[in-house]
Design an enzyme around this catalytic site. Structure first.
Site, mmCIF file in Angstrom:
data_model
loop_
_atom_site.group_PDB
_atom_site.id
_atom_site.type_symbol
_atom_site.label_atom_id
_atom_site.label_comp_id
_atom_site.label_asym_id
_atom_site.label_seq_id
_atom_site.Cartn_x
_atom_site.Cartn_y
_atom_site.Cartn_z
ATOM 1 N N SER A 1 1.076 0.010 -1.334
ATOM 2 C CA SER A 1 0.907 -1.436 -1.314
ATOM 3 C C SER A 1 -0.245 -1.820 -2.224
ATOM 4 O O SER A 1 -1.337 -1.276 -2.119
ATOM 5 C CB SER A 1 0.643 -1.927 0.109
ATOM 6 N N GLY B 1 -1.089 -5.287 -2.870
ATOM 7 C CA GLY B 1 -1.332 -6.706 -2.716
ATOM 8 C C GLY B 1 -0.372 -7.546 -3.533
ATOM 9 O O GLY B 1 0.847 -7.341 -3.503
ATOM 10 N N ALA B 2 -0.924 -8.503 -4.267
ATOM 11 C CA ALA B 2 -0.094 -9.424 -5.039
ATOM 12 C C ALA B 2 0.672 -8.725 -6.159
ATOM 13 O O ALA B 2 1.647 -9.282 -6.688
ATOM 14 C CB ALA B 2 -0.964 -10.534 -5.622
ATOM 15 N N GLU B 3 0.259 -7.500 -6.531
ATOM 16 C CA GLU B 3 0.946 -6.776 -7.605
ATOM 17 C C GLU B 3 2.241 -6.141 -7.130
ATOM 18 O O GLU B 3 3.015 -5.629 -7.938
ATOM 19 C CB GLU B 3 0.016 -5.714 -8.197
ATOM 20 N N GLY B 4 2.496 -6.162 -5.832
ATOM 21 C CA GLY B 4 3.766 -5.666 -5.333
ATOM 22 C C GLY B 4 3.649 -4.349 -4.597
ATOM 23 O O GLY B 4 2.560 -3.886 -4.249
ATOM 24 N N GLY C 1 0.243 -4.962 6.077
ATOM 25 C CA GLY C 1 0.542 -3.567 5.773
ATOM 26 C C GLY C 1 1.308 -2.889 6.896
ATOM 27 O O GLY C 1 2.212 -2.070 6.651
ATOM 28 N N ASP C 2 0.969 -3.210 8.132
ATOM 29 C CA ASP C 2 1.684 -2.646 9.278
ATOM 30 C C ASP C 2 3.126 -3.145 9.299
ATOM 31 O O ASP C 2 4.059 -2.389 9.601
ATOM 32 C CB ASP C 2 0.983 -3.038 10.579
#
Length: 321
Positions: free
Chosen positions: A222, A224-227, A253-254
């Site tokens: 993961s 974040g905003a980058e996918g 994330g969970d």
């Protein structure tokens, strides 16, 4: 319906606080507050149960303030197999600001008597037969060592039950060395494992594929905003999240891990599973709490989630599984 066990060694009561722009050193008024029985494995369990799976939660739980957890397990339909330990489960405070920034103030957790950890291992032995998957999630209590976590992964693998790991720091490094079936690091955690900065998507992909080659079949990265990157046995997919208004990233994330496991346990093609999991994680950041697959616009969020294959040429001497 699959049978799943989540293990949370260091659960927490999460105090979620929404504020306006935070002014340090001054009096700040809260917009909302709530306290939830939480911990990464418990969050994963919530989502999987909502998706129809038979879920047992286990780990180490403070005996002195267990009431909120008992209520949560009953409300969610989770089977309680926690080992009780002396003292109180920690409290984590999470401050959410209007711009989406979240500041965590996390407690360390109670010290665990040796006999409690032994009791947990014995309980897991009784729970493992017949399981379809296990997720070990979250941080370690102060006196539970990364080596002990790795030993737990090794014990589970003896039963040939798929085990996924979501932790950080030395615990993640030790756990990865025990070769879990899958792992969900973020870009910072993967860089720590790789031993160098991973500043570009290509570098992160190479590291995830190298982790595949070293025996971790699934790496869910993961960023974040980058996918999201999902590397499995030497091949990789990337999902770009739909645009949503961010209220809180706590639990995203969970939710991502739970959604991915749901796809795997349901026998879905990887593209479908990653699209579902990424959209569900995006749904979760719109509010406090884990993702809601019954959201009225969830189908639309899935349609807005783009999934594509990724490739990278191996470096000299490098293999990808």
């Amino acid at each position: 319906m699959a049978r799943v066990l989540t293990v949370t060694l260091n659960p927490a009561l999460d105090l979620a606080i929404r504020v306006g722009p935070l002014r340090l050193g001054e009096v700040n008024r809260t917009e909302s507050t709530r306290i939830d029985a939480a911990g990464k494995g418990i969050n994963v369990a919530r989502v999987l149960r909502r998706l129809g799976h038979d879920v047992t939660v286990s780990g180490l739980l403070g005996a002195d303030n267990e009431t909120a957890f008992l209520r949560a397990f009953a409300a969610c339909g989770l089977h309680d197999a926690f080992i009780r330990v002396p003292g109180e489960t920690r409290i984590n405070a999470k401050l959410s600001e209007p711009d989406g920034r979240v500041t965590d103030l996390n407690g360390s957790g109670p010290r665990i008597p040796a006999h409690s950890l032994e009791a947990l291992t014995e309980r897991l032995w009784t729970l493992l037969p017949g399981l379809d998957a296990i997720a070990i999630c979250g941080s370690l209590p102060p006196n539970v060592t990364p080596t002990q976590l790795a030993e737990l992964v090794t014990v589970i693998r003896q039963f040939r039950v798929p085990v996924w790991l979501d932790t950080s720091g030395p615990a993640l490094l030790a756990g990865l060395a025990a070769r879990p079936t899958g792992a969900k690091p973020n870009e910072t955690e993967l860089a720590e494992w790789a031993g160098r900065p991973l500043d570009t998507p290509e570098e992160r992909l190479r590291a995830a594929l190298r982790l595949n080659a070293e025996g971790v079949d699934d790496v869910l990265l993961s960023a974040g905003a980058e996918g999201v990157i999902w590397a499995r046995r030497g091949t990789a997919l990337m999902a770009a999240s739909p645009r949503v208004q961010v209220v809180s990233t706590v639990g995203a994330g969970d939710t991502l891990l739970a959604g991915t496991l749901h796809g795997v346990l349901s026998g879905w093609p990887r593209e479908r599973g990653l699209r579902f999991a990424t959209a569900l994680a995006a749904e979760s950041v719109r509010h406090i709490g884990v993702g809601d697959p019954d959201a009225t616009d969830f189908e639309q969020l899935q349609q807005q989630t783009e999934v594509r294959g990724l490739t990278v040429d191996p470096l000299p001497g490098e293999t990808h599984g």
